[in-house]
Design a protein around this motif. Structure first.
Motif, PDB file in Angstrom:
ATOM      1  N   GLY A 130       1.558  35.837  19.360  1.00 29.41           N
ATOM      2  CA  GLY A 130       2.726  36.662  19.080  1.00 29.41           C
ATOM      3  C   GLY A 130       3.635  36.789  20.293  1.00 29.41           C
ATOM      4  O   GLY A 130       3.302  36.370  21.402  1.00 29.41           O
ATOM      5  N   GLY A 131       4.788  37.389  20.058  1.00 29.93           N
ATOM      6  CA  GLY A 131       5.743  37.628  21.143  1.00 29.93           C
ATOM      7  C   GLY A 131       5.443  38.944  21.825  1.00 29.93           C
ATOM      8  O   GLY A 131       6.174  39.934  21.629  1.00 29.93           O
ATOM      9  N   PHE A 132       4.391  38.979  22.620  1.00 34.30           N
ATOM     10  CA  PHE A 132       3.949  40.219  23.263  1.00 34.30           C
ATOM     11  C   PHE A 132       5.041  40.713  24.210  1.00 34.30           C
ATOM     12  O   PHE A 132       5.616  39.935  24.988  1.00 34.30           O
ATOM     13  CB  PHE A 132       2.661  39.991  24.031  1.00 34.30           C
ATOM     14  CG  PHE A 132       1.598  39.277  23.242  1.00 34.30           C
ATOM     15  CD1 PHE A 132       1.491  39.462  21.866  1.00 34.30           C
ATOM     16  CD2 PHE A 132       0.701  38.418  23.858  1.00 34.30           C
ATOM     17  CE1 PHE A 132       0.516  38.809  21.140  1.00 34.30           C
ATOM     18  CE2 PHE A 132      -0.272  37.759  23.142  1.00 34.30           C
ATOM     19  CZ  PHE A 132      -0.361  37.939  21.772  1.00 34.30           C
ATOM     20  N   GLY A 133       5.287  42.027  24.178  1.00 35.42           N
ATOM     21  CA  GLY A 133       6.373  42.583  24.960  1.00 35.42           C
ATOM     22  C   GLY A 133       7.718  42.387  24.302  1.00 35.42           C
ATOM     23  O   GLY A 133       8.759  42.553  24.945  1.00 35.42           O
ATOM     24  N   VAL A 173      -5.373  42.051  15.583  1.00 35.00           N
ATOM     25  CA  VAL A 173      -4.052  41.502  15.249  1.00 35.00           C
ATOM     26  C   VAL A 173      -3.013  42.101  16.186  1.00 35.00           C
ATOM     27  O   VAL A 173      -3.288  43.055  16.939  1.00 35.00           O
ATOM     28  CB  VAL A 173      -3.680  41.790  13.779  1.00 35.00           C
ATOM     29  CG1 VAL A 173      -4.615  41.062  12.825  1.00 35.00           C
ATOM     30  CG2 VAL A 173      -3.693  43.289  13.497  1.00 35.00           C
ATOM     31  N   TYR A 174      -1.790  41.542  16.107  1.00 38.15           N
ATOM     32  CA  TYR A 174      -0.669  42.042  16.914  1.00 38.15           C
ATOM     33  C   TYR A 174       0.482  42.388  15.981  1.00 38.15           C
ATOM     34  O   TYR A 174       0.842  41.599  15.090  1.00 38.15           O
ATOM     35  CB  TYR A 174      -0.222  40.985  17.924  1.00 38.15           C
ATOM     36  CG  TYR A 174       1.056  41.345  18.663  1.00 38.15           C
ATOM     37  CD1 TYR A 174       1.057  42.323  19.654  1.00 38.15           C
ATOM     38  CD2 TYR A 174       2.249  40.724  18.344  1.00 38.15           C
ATOM     39  CE1 TYR A 174       2.221  42.660  20.314  1.00 38.15           C
ATOM     40  CE2 TYR A 174       3.418  41.037  19.013  1.00 38.15           C
ATOM     41  CZ  TYR A 174       3.410  42.014  19.995  1.00 38.15           C
ATOM     42  OH  TYR A 174       4.566  42.346  20.663  1.00 38.15           O
ATOM     43  N   VAL A 175       1.073  43.589  16.191  1.00 35.45           N
ATOM     44  CA  VAL A 175       2.212  44.067  15.408  1.00 35.45           C
ATOM     45  C   VAL A 175       3.441  44.019  16.307  1.00 35.45           C
ATOM     46  O   VAL A 175       3.534  44.752  17.305  1.00 35.45           O
ATOM     47  CB  VAL A 175       1.975  45.495  14.880  1.00 35.45           C
ATOM     48  CG1 VAL A 175       3.143  45.942  14.021  1.00 35.45           C
ATOM     49  CG2 VAL A 175       0.680  45.563  14.090  1.00 35.45           C
ATOM     50  N   PHE A 176       4.408  43.152  15.948  1.00 37.89           N
ATOM     51  CA  PHE A 176       5.567  42.935  16.804  1.00 37.89           C
ATOM     52  C   PHE A 176       6.482  44.153  16.830  1.00 37.89           C
ATOM     53  O   PHE A 176       7.074  44.476  17.862  1.00 37.89           O
ATOM     54  CB  PHE A 176       6.336  41.699  16.307  1.00 37.89           C
ATOM     55  CG  PHE A 176       7.531  41.366  17.140  1.00 37.89           C
ATOM     56  CD1 PHE A 176       7.397  40.659  18.339  1.00 37.89           C
ATOM     57  CD2 PHE A 176       8.810  41.746  16.748  1.00 37.89           C
ATOM     58  CE1 PHE A 176       8.495  40.359  19.110  1.00 37.89           C
ATOM     59  CE2 PHE A 176       9.922  41.447  17.511  1.00 37.89           C
ATOM     60  CZ  PHE A 176       9.762  40.744  18.700  1.00 37.89           C
ATOM     61  N   ARG A 177       6.630  44.855  15.723  1.00 36.56           N
ATOM     62  CA  ARG A 177       7.586  45.963  15.647  1.00 36.56           C
ATOM     63  C   ARG A 177       7.252  47.065  16.637  1.00 36.56           C
ATOM     64  O   ARG A 177       8.141  47.621  17.299  1.00 36.56           O
ATOM     65  CB  ARG A 177       7.621  46.521  14.229  1.00 36.56           C
ATOM     66  CG  ARG A 177       8.589  47.683  14.050  1.00 36.56           C
ATOM     67  CD  ARG A 177       8.634  48.141  12.601  1.00 36.56           C
ATOM     68  NE  ARG A 177       9.526  49.276  12.443  1.00 36.56           N
ATOM     69  CZ  ARG A 177       9.169  50.541  12.537  1.00 36.56           C
ATOM     70  NH1 ARG A 177       7.895  50.828  12.812  1.00 36.56           N
ATOM     71  NH2 ARG A 177      10.032  51.513  12.364  1.00 36.56           N
ATOM     72  N   THR A 178       5.965  47.403  16.758  1.00 34.78           N
ATOM     73  CA  THR A 178       5.567  48.458  17.691  1.00 34.78           C
ATOM     74  C   THR A 178       4.977  47.901  18.982  1.00 34.78           C
ATOM     75  O   THR A 178       4.567  48.680  19.838  1.00 34.78           O
ATOM     76  CB  THR A 178       4.518  49.364  17.017  1.00 34.78           C
ATOM     77  OG1 THR A 178       3.404  48.559  16.585  1.00 34.78           O
ATOM     78  CG2 THR A 178       5.119  50.076  15.817  1.00 34.78           C
TER      79      THR A 178
END
Length: 808
Positions: A130-133, A173-178
């Motif tokens: 994901g696009g972390f940060g 998992v990773y949530v991009f919105r938060t």
């Protein structure tokens, strides 16, 4: 059960005897000269990566675009857009390696080029991309088995963070919105960690989760649903329930599962006017279920239970569902209305008014059942002829050859087995007991006559009492119906022993025959009985691989055979072999029989006492080891308390006591290992003697084969650490004396002994002597032939005790 099944578009099997998990499947776009083409990528724990380009129809070799062997097992696969100027890269997670690959498609073949790689300091478990940060480029976060999160881009490692209170890894998992990672913890909760918090926590070595939700069950799978403008949703699949959460941890809905599910896949989201989440779920029930929020809108049957799901577009057909199971069945299918072939049986509704009509109907059903039973027997014979062993040949047994020369403590024999099969893919397994082994122990046969080369090996470190090998052959017939055929191979005696010169022995067994004695040279051929100088006609001797010598002598004047050896347990192997050879030699003589003048109960009781002593010694050593372990932990706690004290006092020789206790622990551990080996050796000797007693009982009392099976089930049991051989056999023998061999109704009231380790074996030996005495006098223990004789009178409601003559 669903009324419909999935409509097969394309399917294949990825590998043979390979293992796959939830992260072993992904769909990736590969650039061609004109367009991007989707391919299916499958990785297994066998380190093999395969790329498929499916088209509608059956599998063709052209569909396999790439098959390559990587350096380590493949744990997870993913697609990452690491740079806007570069095409998407394939990310492969290994236990100790993270590799980025670039894919290219030229002339119908996929090229795989390593773009970059990172060595992992901790063994990995799973990864998320994901696009972390909240950046445009995608990064990779790897979760290790010990709870470390490591973030990488295609060039370097960015950060590391150790999760607090971590025990076992799970899906994350990773949530991009938060900008949040959701981690399923071993405390059966869902914890949320912001990426910025992890970045600061990796420097400060501490951080708190943003929010936590207690689920009270392990998490099986998790997926994230993105939306434009509104909140994102997380689908959490547990063992018993399904949860849908908003990205801030608010539960939108939950659903109780009717069966165990293994994977979940959201495929469509509609935010207006009410949030509607559509998702697919599958599991061990082989049902693919389509849900809209909490309502199931469709269900179809799969051919295999999947562990991973994906949806892709192939050949301009969008929405194909790709499934992968544990053993590698890959299937592209779509929802349809093909019937499963299941039809509900209709029970005729009729009434019977009179008893006479009921009796006639019962007789008709009984006749039908009898006919079906006859058909089952003939069908079993027909099934047995489908797969059968038609020939077995052995070469001359010899010492096992090693790099250092011949190993005289181990012997081997080459064998050829011919199997005739009328079906394909017959899986065969050869079952042997230690110290026997065979290579190969598993093989596959195809239709026709096939010859298989086998090598049987016998080691001399353990006493053996088995001279047979069991061949178990299984095959599929019809629709997933497994059939099994068993065959027994008789191993040559030369594999288990070596001919030697006859010697006298301390223990002797005598067999009486109704016919004159047969020359030993006829029962044991020249090569098998000696070699070199010709052995005497009335004596033959063998030395087992553990050094015991057994001599067999046939009388010249009487019809008696005698077996003698210094090791009583070693007599069973040769006594059983001699009985089988004599029965085969006199098979045309209907009046031939063997008998024994007496049972070797003193030797049997000595073997029982020896096993009981070794077992008690092991138990005492284990108790002493437990006491020293508790003492060692107590000393450690006191030392830790001293070290944590702000004003510590002296050690008071606690360090010396700790070292001494540790040395005692090591010595006791080695002693326990020696006593455990001694207990196993005495148990094996006791099994040999039990086999011998059962054999002699069958000769002395002419008991039936059913009686022999009952005796084997009672006397040849395997004890555990809690319930040993002595108490299990005592309960079994007491049960036989109480019900099958009771001489009066009063003996049936005797209570069974407790399953607690006995202090001594006096009660067990008394019961065994009673059992043997009543069997010799004509009793039976099989339920169908059990008889009772009312000659003895019980004493005080207990089993009659032995006289002094019997005890001695």
């Amino acid at each position: 059960m669903s009324l419909f099944k999935m409509r097969d578009w394309w399917s294949t099997v990825s590998g043979y005897e390979e293992f796959h998990t939830n992260g072993s499947l992904t769909i990736a776009p590969v650039a061609t000269e004109t367009e991007n083409k989707n391919v299916i990528i499958v990785g297994s724990f066998s380190s093999i990566l395969r790329v498929y380009g499916p088209t509608q129809g059956s599998f063709s070799p052209d569909h396999l675009l790439l098959e390559t062997q990587l350096t380590q097992p493949i744990i997870s696969l993913g697609i990452a857009k690491v740079k806007s100027t570069l095409p998407s890269l394939l990310v492969v997670l290994h236990p100790r390696l993270l590799v980025f690959y670039s894919l290219s498609l030229n002339s119908g073949q996929v090229g795989l080029t390593a773009f970059s790689q990172h060595s992992l300091s901790h063994t990995s478990h799973s990864m998320v991309i994901g696009g972390f940060g909240k950046i445009t480029e995608q990064l990779v976060c790897v979760q290790s088995l010990d709870g470390q999160l490591s973030v990488y881009d295609h060039n370097s490692e960015i950060l590391r963070y150790n999760l607090p209170n971590f025990l076992l890894p799970g899906p994350f998992v990773y949530v991009f919105r938060t900008d949040t990672f959701l981690v399923s913890s071993s405390g059966r909760s869902l914890d949320a960690y912001r990426y910025q918090t992890l970045s600061s926590g990796s420097k400060a070595r501490k951080s708190k989760c943003d929010w936590s939700l207690l689920l009270n069950e392990p998490v099986v799978d998790m997926k994230v649903i993105s939306s434009d403008g509104g909140p994102w949703y997380i689908m959490v699949l547990g063992e018993r329930n399904l949860y849908c959460l908003e990205d801030l941890g608010i539960v939108l809905f939950s659903k109780k599962l009717e069966s165990y599910a293994t994977c979940i896949l959201p495929y469509k989201y509609n935010s207006s006017p009410v949030p509607t989440i559509n998702y697919i779920m599958a599991g061990h029930s082989q049902q693919l279920q389509v849900f809209s929020n909490q309502v199931m809108v469709w269900s179809a049957q799969l051919s295999h239970p999947p562990v991973s799901l994906a949806v892709g577009k192939f050949d301009d057909l969008d929405g194909l569902i790709v499934t992968l199971d544990e053993v590698g069945h890959v299937q592209c299918s779509y929802l349809g209305t093909d019937p499963t072939g299941f039809t509900q049986s209709i029970v005729p509704n009729h009434s019977v008014s009179t008893v006479k009509e009921l009796e006639e109907e019962l007789k008709a059903w009984q006749t039908t059942i009898d006919g079906l039973q006859d058909n089952d027997v003939s069908e079993f014979v027909q099934e047995k002829t489908l797969v059968e062993v038609i020939a077995v040949s052995y070469e001359e047994p010899r010492p096992l050859e090693t790099d250092e020369g011949d190993d005289v403590s181990r012997r081997c024999v080459e064998a050829k087995i011919k199997i005739k099969s009328s079906v394909d893919s017959v899986s065969a397994h050869i079952d042997l007991a230690l110290p026997l082994s065979v290579h190969p122990s598993n093989f596959t046969c195809q239709s026709g006559i096939q010859e298989v080369d086998l090598t049987f090996v016998c080691s001399g470190d353990l006493l053996t009492f088995q001279t047979e090998a069991h061949v178990i052959m299984t095959y599929l017939k019809g629709q997933d119906q497994t059939h099994r055929i068993d065959h027994t191979l008789s191993l040559p005696l030369g594999l288990l022993c070596i001919p030697t010169k006859p010697q006298d022995g301390q223990h002797k067994i005598t067999l009486d025959s109704t016919h004159n004695c047969v020359s030993m040279s006829l029962l044991y051929p020249y090569k098998e009985a000696g070699g070199g100088e010709a052995p005497p006609s009335n004596a033959v001797a063998f030395r087992t691989l553990n050094g015991d010598i057994v001599t067999i002598i046939s009388s010249k004047t009487t019809s008696r055979y005698r077996l003698q050896s210094d090791s009583f347990p070693s007599l069973y192997l040769f006594a059983n072999d001699l009985v089988n050879r004599l029965k085969k030699h006199f098979e045309k003589k209907k009046d031939f029989s063997l008998s024994v003048p007496g049972l070797p109960l003193p030797e049997y009781f000595d073997a029982i006492e020896q096993h009981h002593r070794s077992r008690m010694a092991l138990q005492q050593c284990q108790e002493l080891l437990g006491k020293h372990s508790r003492q060692f932990r107590a000393i450690q706690k006191r030392l830790l308390a001293r070290f944590r004290d702000k004003t510590p006092a002296g050690l008071a020789h606690l360090d010396t006591l700790l070292d001494g206790t540790f040395m005692q622990l090591m010595a006791l551990t080695e002693k326990c290992e020696q006593l455990k080996a001694e207990e196993e050796r005495s148990m094996r000797e006791l099994n040999c003697v039990s086999h011998l007693v059962i054999l002699l009982l069958s000769l002395s009392s002419h008991i039936t084969s059913d009686d022999t099976d009952v005796l084997k089930s009672v006397l040849l049991c395997n004890g555990t650490s809690d319930q040993g051989w002595e108490e299990l056999v005592d309960v079994g023998v007491t049960h036989l004396l109480r019900f099958n061999l009771a001489k009066s109704q009063k003996e049936e009231t005797v209570s069974l002994p407790d399953l607690t380790p006995p202090i001594d074996c006096k009660r067990l030996k008394r019961h065994l002597a009673l059992l043997c005495d009543r069997l010799v006098k004509g009793g039976h223990v099989a339920p169908s032939t059990a008889t009772r004789s009312l000659n003895a009178t019980p004493q005080n409601g207990h089993l009659p005790t032995l006289t002094e003559e019997n005890e001695n």
